[in-house]
Design a protein around this motif. Structure first.
Motif, short mmCIF file in Angstrom:
data_model
loop_
_atom_site.label_atom_id
_atom_site.label_comp_id
_atom_site.label_asym_id
_atom_site.label_seq_id
_atom_site.Cartn_x
_atom_site.Cartn_y
_atom_site.Cartn_z
N TYR A 199 0.81 -1.44 -0.04
CA TYR A 199 -0.13 0.05 0.00
C TYR A 199 0.75 1.33 0.00
CZ TYR A 199 -4.37 -2.70 0.73
OH TYR A 199 -5.37 -3.44 0.58
N TYR A 200 0.65 2.07 -0.81
CA TYR A 200 1.36 3.43 -1.29
C TYR A 200 0.46 4.38 -0.84
CZ TYR A 200 4.37 0.39 -3.52
OH TYR A 200 5.33 -0.39 -3.99
N CYS A 201 0.97 5.64 -0.24
CA CYS A 201 0.34 6.83 0.07
C CYS A 201 0.99 7.88 -1.18
CB CYS A 201 0.60 7.33 1.47
SG CYS A 201 -0.05 9.09 1.82
N ALA A 202 0.24 8.80 -1.57
CA ALA A 202 0.46 9.59 -2.58
C ALA A 202 -0.03 11.08 -2.18
CB ALA A 202 0.07 9.33 -3.79
N ALA A 203 0.69 12.17 -2.57
CA ALA A 203 0.09 13.53 -2.54
C ALA A 203 0.17 14.13 -3.95
CB ALA A 203 0.92 14.29 -1.50
N GLY A 204 -1.18 14.80 -4.30
CA GLY A 204 -1.17 15.28 -5.47
C GLY A 204 -1.81 16.91 -5.36
N ALA A 205 -1.72 17.53 -6.46
CA ALA A 205 -2.12 18.91 -6.48
C ALA A 205 -3.59 19.04 -7.18
CB ALA A 205 -1.22 19.76 -7.17
N TRP A 241 5.34 10.32 -3.85
CA TRP A 241 4.72 8.97 -3.23
C TRP A 241 5.65 8.54 -2.01
CZ3 TRP A 241 1.11 5.87 -5.68
CH2 TRP A 241 0.56 6.52 -6.72
N GLY A 242 5.03 7.72 -1.21
CA GLY A 242 5.71 7.04 -0.13
C GLY A 242 6.39 5.80 -0.70
N GLN A 243 6.99 4.93 0.42
CA GLN A 243 7.85 3.74 -0.02
C GLN A 243 6.96 2.67 -0.06
OE1 GLN A 243 11.12 3.43 -1.50
NE2 GLN A 243 10.91 5.69 -1.40
N GLY A 244 6.05 2.65 0.69
CA GLY A 244 4.99 1.69 0.70
C GLY A 244 5.00 0.83 2.13
N THR A 245 3.90 0.47 2.32
CA THR A 245 3.79 -0.80 3.72
C THR A 245 3.11 -1.88 3.35
OG1 THR A 245 3.28 -0.67 6.09
CG2 THR A 245 1.63 0.50 4.39
#
Length: 124
Positions: free
Chosen positions: A94-100, A114-118
């Motif tokens: 599972y990845y977290c992401a931030a967008g505009a 993007w994060g590295q995932g968990t």
């Protein structure tokens, strides 16, 4: 350095629950569309759940609707994904992401960070 960092993954039995966290560093999660994606081995990255900046509109994929809840804690600069009634088919990174932007909320190309995932593993 701007980044998002995930935590909270693990191994759980089917029917169980996990809560994933995504904390912003160098960015304010209130200012971004925040999304959770997942990717299982051999499969494409799939959009799971999303929350809009400040106003808080949310979106869920059909596969998790009614079981997962996305939320934001502004004071902690963190977005959460509460996952209940987990199924073996939820097993993925599972990845977290931030967008505009919000116009293509389900598309990975919408997101800048993007994060590295968990890893989430659900046993049957």
């Amino acid at each position: 350095q701007v980044q998002v960092v995930e935590s909270g993954g693990g191994l759980v039995q089917a029917g169980g629950s996990l809560r994933l966290s995504c904390t912003g560093s160098g960015l304010t999660v209130d200012d971004y569309a925040m999304g959770w994606f997942r990717q299982a081995p051999g499969k494409e990255r799939e959009g799971v759940s999303f929350i809009k900046w400040r106003g808080g509109s949310t979106y869920y994929s059909d596969s998790v609707k009614g079981r997962f809840t996305i939320s934001r804690d502004s004071a902690k600069n963190t977005v959460y994904l509460q996952m209940n009634s987990l199924k073996p088919e939820d097993t993925a990174m599972y990845y977290c992401a931030a967008g505009a932007a919000w116009s293509r909320v389900c598309s990975p190309s919408n997101y800048n960070y993007w994060g590295q995932g968990t890893q989430v593993t659900v046993s049957s």
